[in-house]
Motif scaffolding. Structure first.
Motif: not given
Length: 361
Positions: A344-361
């Motif tokens: 769960d910790s690994s998943l959320h770390k990866n989601i935060l990283e991906i969302n950092g890109y998506i939030n700029r689109w």
């Protein structure tokens, strides 16, 4: 090369990848043809409407000889000119109907949420046909039910008693002589309100619960009685009152890739071997916990970055420039670890990283 495979369905990437890793040459007919689907296929053809698929299948079969033809969600009851290595069409049709699934469970004395009589509330409304929990809704009174009916006036539906609990599933491999449960999976639903509230949004494998063996035994019994062949899944609600069966999915499940990551079992190979009368061995406790979460668009957007650099922590990778409507899936994100907490910790770390890109689109 072990053989040439054609995979057809709404989304095929998980099956294509499994077949590729097992050593097959793979061709796909898929609604999206995302980047990573192209990595594992010799050819990939897309479509806009599911009723286009039979003609495309016929065209592909006319161009090449396929050793295996398998289908995924949306194509279980497809009419094709080449034989399907999977559950026979008439059998699959039975489990696409929620009404017939209800009858099947009751016939075999499998606990299932009872049919709720007209006028009883709250009630769970489910379209008779449909996958992924789309349009399922809990209604509290007749006005909410009338609202649901006004939105989809031509959609037949069933009413069930509402069962509170944890959604989960068991993935099985079935042959003509028996069935083997290969994993118990915790399911994540989208939540909120609207037609997608009960839609699938992710899973964790294995689901650590004291009821795992009961879930496996029940799923194997259902799989054996179902007549399905190869890979199939059984959905459950685990409640304080017990285990309730919800659906039989006569196809490869969306949990396929995290099952493979967790157990090391190749699901496509196990699927093919089932037709030869071979079931996978009993799988001991999985060495790793894998988690998957689908990220959905909170607005209409255009993909502006190439997210393939995050592979293998992501899949279903859209092409830069892809237009995605609000509510539609953008990408799948994964996490893993020795425990559910680590995954769960690994998943959320990866989601935060991906969302950092998506939030700029």
């Amino acid at each position: 090369m072990k053989g040439r495979v054609l995979v057809a369905g709404f989304a095929t990437r998980h099956v294509v990848c499994s077949a590729y890793k097992a050593g097959y040459e793979v061709h796909a007919i898929d609604c999206f043809c995302d980047q990573d689907l192209h990595w594992y296929t010799k050819s990939c053809r897309t479509f806009e409407e599911m009723d286009e698929m039979p003609d495309i299948i016929s065209e592909e079969a006319g161009r090449k000889k396929f050793d295996y033809f398998v289908v995924t969600s949306g194509a279980e009851d497809i009419s094709a000119d080449i034989p399907v290595w999977g559950t026979e069409r008439k059998c699959a049709e039975k489990f696409i109907s929620k009404r017939q699934i209800q009858d099947f469970f009751e016939e075999h004395s499998v606990p299932v949420p009872p049919v709720s009589p007209e006028g009883n509330y709250p009630a769970m409304l489910k379209p008779v046909k449909g996958a992924g929990g789309w349009r399922n809704r809990i209604v509290s009174n007749k006005y909410e039910e009338e609202e649901w009916r006004s939105l989809w006036p031509d959609v037949p539906y069933i009413r069930q008693d509402v069962i509170d609990g944890t959604p989960c599933s068991v993935s099985c491999i079935a042959s003509e002589s028996g069935a083997r449960a290969v994993s118990v999976n915790l399911q994540t639903l989208r939540g909120g309100t609207g037609e997608k509230a009960f839609g699938f949004s992710g899973a964790v494998t294995p689901f650590i619960t004291g009821h795992a063996e009961d879930l496996k035994r029940t799923a194997e019994f259902i799989a054996e009685k179902s007549g399905c062949l190869g890979s199939l899944g059984v959905d459950f609600i685990l409640s304080d009152e017990g285990i309730y069966a919800i659906e039989v999915n006569p196809r490869f499940q969306a949990t396929l890739d995290i099952i493979e990551g967790s157990t090391g079992l190749n699901i496509f190979e196990a699927h093919i071997n089932a037709f030869k009368g071979e079931l996978p061995p009993i799988i001991p406790t999985a060495p790793l916990v894998y988690a998957r979460r689908i990220i959905f668009a909170d607005r209409d957007l255009v993909v502006k970055d190439d997210l393939k650099k995050f592979h293998p922590n992501v899949a279903d990778i859209p092409w830069p420039g892809t237009e995605i409507e609000e509510g539609s899936a953008i990408i799948s994100v994964y996490g893993s670890g020795k425990t559910e907490e680590e995954a769960d910790s690994s998943l959320h770390k990866n989601i935060l990283e991906i969302n950092g890109y998506i939030n700029r689109w």
